[in-house]
Design an enzyme around this catalytic site. Structure first.
Site, short mmCIF file in Angstrom:
data_model
loop_
_atom_site.label_atom_id
_atom_site.label_comp_id
_atom_site.label_asym_id
_atom_site.label_seq_id
_atom_site.Cartn_x
_atom_site.Cartn_y
_atom_site.Cartn_z
N ILE A 1 1.09 6.82 0.03
CA ILE A 1 0.37 5.83 0.82
C ILE A 1 -1.06 5.69 0.32
O ILE A 1 -1.76 6.69 0.14
CB ILE A 1 0.34 6.27 2.31
CG1 ILE A 1 1.76 6.54 2.81
CG2 ILE A 1 -0.37 5.23 3.17
CD1 ILE A 1 1.82 7.36 4.09
N CYS A 2 -1.49 4.45 0.10
CA CYS A 2 -2.87 4.18 -0.28
C CYS A 2 -3.63 3.87 1.01
O CYS A 2 -3.49 2.79 1.58
CB CYS A 2 -2.95 3.00 -1.24
SG CYS A 2 -4.63 2.63 -1.74
N LEU A 3 -4.37 4.84 1.49
CA LEU A 3 -5.09 4.71 2.76
C LEU A 3 -6.38 5.50 2.64
O LEU A 3 -6.34 6.70 2.32
CB LEU A 3 -4.20 5.26 3.88
CG LEU A 3 -4.64 5.05 5.31
CD1 LEU A 3 -4.78 3.57 5.65
CD2 LEU A 3 -3.66 5.72 6.27
N ASP B 1 -5.93 -3.71 -2.06
CA ASP B 1 -6.09 -2.30 -2.42
C ASP B 1 -4.70 -1.70 -2.59
O ASP B 1 -4.28 -0.85 -1.82
CB ASP B 1 -6.88 -1.58 -1.31
CG ASP B 1 -7.24 -0.16 -1.70
OD1 ASP B 1 -7.21 0.16 -2.92
OD2 ASP B 1 -7.53 0.65 -0.80
N ASN C 1 0.80 -1.22 0.00
CA ASN C 1 0.00 0.00 0.00
C ASN C 1 0.84 1.28 0.00
O ASN C 1 0.31 2.37 0.18
CB ASN C 1 -0.94 0.01 1.21
CG ASN C 1 -1.71 -1.29 1.32
OD1 ASN C 1 -1.45 -2.08 2.22
ND2 ASN C 1 -2.62 -1.56 0.39
#
EC number: 2.3.2.23
Length: 151
Positions: A86-88, A119, A79
């Site tokens: 950052i994929c959050l 994700d 992620n």
């Protein structure tokens, strides 16, 4: 600090007075909207023992828009991409002005404990995490030793 919105001043004071375990966030002396962040790799994760540097910036319209956060220390994580982005969800579509800097930092710390290859931002890392989790964890530990452990 007087030109800063009261909310940022309050959040900064709380971060300094009640630090989050495993996280250190210090405002830059020249720009109180910019924070130097250190996140310690959580125990029982591939990132254990690592010390990860991040930068956090509060945009002009914070808290209406989310803080901008990225890893400066290289990390092998599905992620987090090679640029440290950052994929959050709470940094994107799930952001709400009710959230705070400490909430974001806790969410990032939790992401280190529980990578989500479904994700991904780093597709190659996510793919390996799905097909051979043991090897992906080995890689994450190696990167942690190589890039995030202070000599």
């Amino acid at each position: 600090m007087s030109s800063l919105p009261r909310r940022i001043i309050k959040e900064t004071q709380r971060l300094m007075q009640e630090p989050v375990p495993g996280i250190n966030a210090i405002p830059d002396e020249n720009n109180a909207r910019y924070f130097h962040v250190i996140v310690t790799g959580p125990n029982d994760s591939p990132f254990e023992g690592g010390v990860f540097k991040l930068e956090l910036f509060l945009p002009e319209d914070y808290p209406m828009s989310a803080p901008k956060v990225r890893f400066i220390t290289k990390i092998y994580h599905p992620n987090i991409d090679r640029l440290g982005r950052i994929c959050l969800d709470v940094l994107k579509d799930k952001w709400s002005p009710a959230l705070q800097i400490r909430t974001i930092l806790l969410s990032i710390q939790a992401l280190l404990s529980a990578p989500n290859p479904d994700d991904p931002l780093a597709n190659d890392v996510a793919e390996l995490w799905k097909v051979n989790e043991a090897e992906a964890i080995r890689n994450a530990r190696e990167w942690t030793q190589k890039y995030a452990v202070e000599d």
